[in-house]
Write a protein that holds these residues in place. Structure first.
Motif, PDB file in Angstrom:
ATOM      1  N   ASN A 114      -2.537  10.256  -4.208  1.00 45.88           N
ATOM      2  CA  ASN A 114      -1.116  10.492  -4.405  1.00 45.88           C
ATOM      3  C   ASN A 114      -0.896  11.993  -4.602  1.00 45.88           C
ATOM      4  O   ASN A 114      -1.348  12.560  -5.599  1.00 45.88           O
ATOM      5  N   GLU A 139       6.098  -1.048  -4.401  1.00 43.69           N
ATOM      6  CA  GLU A 139       5.011  -0.392  -5.134  1.00 43.69           C
ATOM      7  C   GLU A 139       4.028  -1.395  -5.737  1.00 43.69           C
ATOM      8  O   GLU A 139       2.810  -1.238  -5.580  1.00 43.69           O
ATOM      9  N   ARG A 158      10.088   1.894  -3.769  1.00 45.84           N
ATOM     10  CA  ARG A 158       9.303   1.752  -4.998  1.00 45.84           C
ATOM     11  C   ARG A 158       9.473   0.385  -5.660  1.00 45.84           C
ATOM     12  O   ARG A 158       8.498  -0.261  -6.008  1.00 45.84           O
ATOM     13  N   GLY A 183       0.429  -1.722  -3.883  1.00 45.43           N
ATOM     14  CA  GLY A 183      -0.656  -1.343  -4.774  1.00 45.43           C
ATOM     15  C   GLY A 183      -1.760  -2.382  -4.780  1.00 45.43           C
ATOM     16  O   GLY A 183      -2.962  -2.051  -4.760  1.00 45.43           O
ATOM     17  N   PHE A 231       3.657   6.022  -0.324  1.00 42.21           N
ATOM     18  CA  PHE A 231       4.844   6.464  -1.054  1.00 42.21           C
ATOM     19  C   PHE A 231       5.091   7.967  -0.965  1.00 42.21           C
ATOM     20  O   PHE A 231       6.071   8.463  -1.501  1.00 42.21           O
TER      21      PHE A 231
END
Length: 559
Positions: A345, A330, A326, A334, A27
């Protein structure tokens, strides 16, 4: 390439390139050299292949709707300790999910005779039937005739009510006029007659309304029957769509590096207790990781890039690298990255603790800061170092401190307050739009025009926060005046005069095709990453809260 697998061997010699210590944080990343080489080889294939035909909008002569696509590459190591890469495309390509150079989807909805295509036939038939009924001449005729009939009856009803009101008023005037000249007995007879007339008027109104109801009932019943049929079809469509989506979700079971597996519904529930949006799992990154895990390939590095024309509202530039989205990815990524050593991050790393916060003015009411690039105005969820905390450390009793903000990546002038009165006084000037601000930016290209006004409404991209998008339906007004300062090495230095203060306004107005169509140098969200975002708040003019005099501060950028 082995035609029986999707494992691509590098055409370029990569023997001197060091492997990354950890896998890519998807990301926010700078593509690893191996991922860049893989991406360039994939781009060469896309430009020269003849396996499929898709209109990316790059060739004005191409037929059909122009649709740019996101592609991804995953550098992997196979069971023989050989390095190679996998390639994927987000969604379908050229109307198909099957391509010899791209890993397959996690579930192929387009497989012949699949439950998805079979159910789509029913849903499409329902859509056509609903559309036919809603646009039918019969329905239109019934609505028009009923509206006309109702209009006529309503007009007659209004006329009757007006007539009855006049008669009621006349009776009242007669009673008042004759009361003194009539005996009690005669007056009572008059009143009795008037009560009888009033009762007749009420009965006349009731009869009219009953007749009106009977006259409209047949037409209303016929209309309601047709509308009920349409509603029933829509309910059937809703139920079937829901069942289809549920059946689709059952097919998306994601793997991770620990050898575990979890359904998409559970993935999203465990992440933030939401329902997966449509299309979850169809992006390139989940496809790549899923194939790697299923085929005992070790993920090394990931990169995704855009190919083709930009969508009308979002900003996607040809060949630029982009982070994973996202909203859809995400939760999924994840989970899929559990068990891998992943880069931290960068948005959660304290990187400014040793950075000086230059101050160019201070008195008992305000401080004017020259905020460095990549420095927060206010603390974030993870990163606490900020202008707010730095000032609070020096003046524990100050506040409210922050009057306005600059994006973390933007440098330049920022006013902070040392007391409540100063905060309120200057904040009111921002609310009234009396504060004058200018920004200097270096654009990554040549802008021919000398000046102009950009008017593009903006809203957040709900699928990919904090990115913004142009939206004429739900966007907030955003206007920017600008003027060209100079052309420098095929880059354009401009001065921006923002008339509104939307999130990422100057960045979007610079890069959007209907703006300057040229990204700001170093814009890692809408352009190409560099040493910094070349956007600087260069001047600000306001009325001082105590002296009530106009003050102007100016400071040149360091680029």
């Amino acid at each position: 390439m082995d035609n029986n697998t999707y494992f691509h061997t590098f055409k370029k010699d990569i023997s001197g390139i060091e492997l990354p210590a950890r896998f890519t944080f998807p990301f926010c990343y700078e593509p690893h050299p191996l991922a860049v080489i893989a991406a360039k080889e994939l781009q060469y294939y896309i430009e020269n292949q003849e396996d499929w035909n898709h209109n990316f909008g790059l060739d004005k002569k191409s037929e059909g709707l122009a649709i740019g696509k996101m592609f991804g590459v995953l550098v992997v190591r196979n069971q023989h300790d050989e390095l190679g890469y996998l390639a994927a495309v987000s969604g379908k390509l050229a109307g198909s999910n099957k391509h010899r150079d791209f890993v397959p989807p996690i579930f192929d909805m387009l497989e012949e005779n699949s439950f998805f295509l079979n159910e789509e036939v029913h849903l499409n038939a329902l859509n056509r039937k609903i559309e036919q009924l809603e646009k039918s001449d019969e329905l239109t005729s019934i609505k028009q005739h009923l509206d006309l009939l109702k209009g006529n009856w309503d007009m007659s009803l209004d006329e009757l009510k007006t007539k009855l009101r006049v008669q009621k008023k006349e009776r009242k005037e007669t009673r008042t006029l004759l009361r003194a000249s009539l005996s009690d007995e005669d007056y009572e007879l008059l009143m009795e007659d008037m009560r009888s007339q009033s009762l007749k008027d009420k009965q006349q109104l009731q009869r009219f309304q009953y007749d009106m109801h009977l006259a409209l009932e047949a037409e209303s019943t016929q209309l309601q029957q047709m509308l009920s049929a349409i509603t029933a079809l829509k309910e059937e469509r809703k139920t079937r769509s829901g069942n289809l989506q549920k059946q689709l979700f059952e097919q998306y079971n994601f793997r991770n590096a620990k050898g575990e597996q979890k359904n998409v519904v559970a993935v999203f529930h465990d992440f933030d207790k939401t329902t997966p949006p449509a299309g979850s799992g169809e992006c390139a990154a989940p496809k790549l990781l899923q194939y790697a895990y299923e085929n005992e390939l070790t993920p090394i590095a990931l990169a995704e890039f855009w190919w083709g024309c930009s969508p009308a509202s979002e900003i996607r530039r040809h060949k630029n690298y982009y982070p994973a989205c996202r909203k859809k990815c995400e939760p999924i990524l994840g989970y899929m990255l559990e068990g891998l050593a992943v880069d931290p991050n960068p948005m959660q790393q304290e990187t400014t603790l040793g950075v000086e916060l230059p101050q160019i003015y201070e008195d008992e009411d305000i401080i004017v800061i020259n905020k460095p690039a990549e420095f927060l105005s206010v603390p974030g969820i993870y990163v606490k170092d900020s202008v707010y905390n730095r000032i609070l450390q020096r003046y524990p009793d100050a506040g409210p401190i922050i009057i306005h903000r600059l994006d973390m990546s933007t440098s330049g002038l920022l006013i902070v307050a040392k007391n409540k009165q100063s905060h309120q006084f200057i904040q009111d000037q921002f609310i009234q739009h009396t504060i004058k601000k200018t920004y200097i930016a270096l654009l990554d290209g040549v802008v021919e025009a000398a000046s102009g006004l950009i008017d593009l409404p903006l809203r957040v991209d709900l699928d990919d926060r904090p990115r913004q998008m142009v939206c004429y339906t739900y966007g907030k007004p955003a206007q920017t005046k600008w003027e060209k300062i100079a052309i420098e090495n095929n880059q354009t230095r401009v001065r921006f005069y923002p008339l509104t203060g939307r999130t990422h306004q100057l960045r979007m107005h610079a890069v959007h095709p209907n703006g300057l169509n040229t990204p700001i140098v170093g814009d890692d969200l809408y352009g190409t990453k560099a040493n910094r975002l070349h956007l600087h708040a260069a001047s600000i003019t306001f009325i001082h809260p105590r002296f009530k005099q106009e003050m102007t501060f100016e400071i040149e950028p360091d680029f």
